[in-house]
Write a protein that holds these residues in place. Sequence first.
Motif, PDB file in Angstrom:
ATOM      1  N   GLU A 161      32.381  30.829  50.483  1.00 49.70           N
ATOM      2  CA  GLU A 161      33.746  30.761  50.012  1.00 49.70           C
ATOM      3  C   GLU A 161      34.536  29.780  50.184  1.00 49.70           C
ATOM      4  N   SER A 165      35.703  25.715  49.298  1.00 51.21           N
ATOM      5  CA  SER A 165      37.213  25.649  49.077  1.00 51.21           C
ATOM      6  C   SER A 165      37.470  24.097  49.917  1.00 51.21           C
ATOM      7  N   LYS A 168      36.308  21.294  48.184  1.00 48.57           N
ATOM      8  CA  LYS A 168      37.277  21.082  46.950  1.00 48.57           C
ATOM      9  C   LYS A 168      38.537  20.299  47.540  1.00 48.57           C
TER      10      LYS A 168
ATOM     11  N   PHE B  51      47.306  26.450  46.615  1.00 51.19           N
ATOM     12  CA  PHE B  51      46.080  26.492  46.818  1.00 51.19           C
ATOM     13  C   PHE B  51      45.258  27.360  45.779  1.00 51.19           C
ATOM     14  N   VAL B  53      42.054  29.273  45.168  1.00 48.04           N
ATOM     15  CA  VAL B  53      40.797  28.911  45.876  1.00 48.04           C
ATOM     16  C   VAL B  53      39.379  29.809  44.983  1.00 48.04           C
ATOM     17  N   ASN B  59      38.897  34.873  51.201  1.00 48.21           N
ATOM     18  CA  ASN B  59      38.828  33.532  51.621  1.00 48.21           C
ATOM     19  C   ASN B  59      40.225  32.959  51.615  1.00 48.21           C
ATOM     20  N   MET B  60      40.843  33.627  50.549  1.00 47.75           N
ATOM     21  CA  MET B  60      42.419  33.066  50.356  1.00 47.75           C
ATOM     22  C   MET B  60      43.081  33.537  51.353  1.00 47.75           C
TER      23      MET B  60
END
Lengths: 277, 315
Positions: A161, A165, A168, B51, B53, B59-60
């Motif tokens: 994940e 990111s 990105k 952001f 994600v 992950n965030m």
Amino acid sequence: MSLSKARKDYLEGLCQRLRQDLIKLLYSIQTGHPGGSLSSTEIMTTLYFEKLRVDPKNPKDPNRDRFILGKGHAAPMLYQILSERGFFPQDDLATLRQLDSHLQGHPCAKKTCGVELSTGPLGLGLPAGLGMAMAARLDNKDFRTYVLMGDGELQEGIVWEAAMSAAKFGADNLLVIVDNNGVQLDGTVAEIMPMGDIAAKWQAFGWNVISIDGHCVEAVSDAIDLAATVKGKPTVIVAKTVKGKGVSFMEGNSAWHGKPISKDEYVNAMKELGVNV
Amino acid sequence: MNAVKKAIRDVYGDTLAQLGRENPDIVALDADVGSSSKSIVFGKEFPKRYFNVGVAEANMVAMAAGLATAGKIPFANTFAAFMVLRAADPVRSLIAYTGLNVKLAGTYAGLSDSYDGASHHAIADIAFMRALPNMTVVSVSDPVEAELATRAVAEFKGPVYLRLSRAEVPVVLDKATYKFEIGKGVTLREGNDLTIVATGYMLVKALEAAEILADKGIRARVVNIHTIKPIDRELLIASARETGAIVTAEEHNVYGGLGSAVAEVLSQGCPVPMEVVGVNDTFTESGDYEKLLAKYGLSAANIVAHAEKVLKRKD
């Protein structure tokens, strides 16, 4: 800039002494993880003594480089290096994993000076490192964020994940180093969960990939310099290493992920590392 | 109830954007539900500080932790159910453990995402969050409180779970006089026969219940506990002592939430008869929000029933 002969000799000598100290320490406390500490010795030593812009006298400098030990179980080696670098007294090392110590079994950013992130549960270092890299960008700061991960750690889904990111967001101020020692807690990575072509996986996720010998301080140093020149995408250094490096009976043996060292093993290990005890 | 209605999530989104204008260190993250959480309002105005994600909640939250270590004030946004279930590890291991200044905005809490069903309802989030050392837990009741709480949470130093609703709810608090302070409960209606302690949208139901009880000659005090942790022990103990009976009401499982927190305080501080209104340890289902609340006992009528029950247990 390549390492001078003098710096190379210095770093190699330091790695050897840190290995000796590690075995001595883990023998004395009869707990802790030798295997993954020994495989990452050159990587962490080169970072802390050659690359990282950190200052033990000003450990919270907002412009400092950040190092995250994603594979938190290599804490003993991190603590030795932080102490050698002057973040806390060397005498503290003997208190590792003991009651009232600031040196926890896995890194705790709240307790230990120089530890940037609490880690241990695998996979969280990379996304947090990405957050630090994004904070640098927002504040127009030039600090770099380094995350050292294990190859077993790559089995955690959150790693991918975060890999997506980072690509990105074009996090070229973020560098991952994979301590690719091929062994995890229950056995070899090939047995437990084969990772296939690790470099190709990162590449497919949009990363710049550099593959090196993770026990060669010059290769580690050169790769870190090279990564800093890559713009627009994050870089991963896939460092081939040997778990338990430097102690023959620990090398490549998953039993030494984390287990107490006996008297005989201690004597033999120290002998292999050049010390008679 | 003829009061003006507003969606909690809209108030939250507008407030977050306003905070963004006031403080450049505030950043926001979302996991592909920005149009639902309304973090998108912030994102449109501050694209560099936003952001998204994708569908990756853990992950965030871990990224938010990293941002906080470098002095940012991150608001991480997703559905409450996923904030606790998907992102539990970084919430505990990075944010609570180190006490990082991250704001975890769990929207669509309780049954407020009613038609999406039990998979999207959050009835265990308070239990998890309040069991984490260092975590502050704030639950929003009406549109006025949504604004004040979001503002207070941004100013507060330390990790906070901000429990938000999807629902359009009536304004019951008076913006001109209402004071919001983290950790301080608020007595909204006086009465000495019993105290109804409520949080979130159930505060509105509690005020309705107090009206119904008044018609029956029972004077119920109503206390809003917007901060479930640290909970206002003094106010709870005083209310128990002065009214002698307690009913709690929450849009959460009866295990581990407000009722448990109040019982923990009163069992040691001032034991009095107490009843807990909440989801009765069952999975819920899809449906119209108000009908759903009623079916699972989250109604003024059920609070009244529990009030009458607790009064019978009073000496």
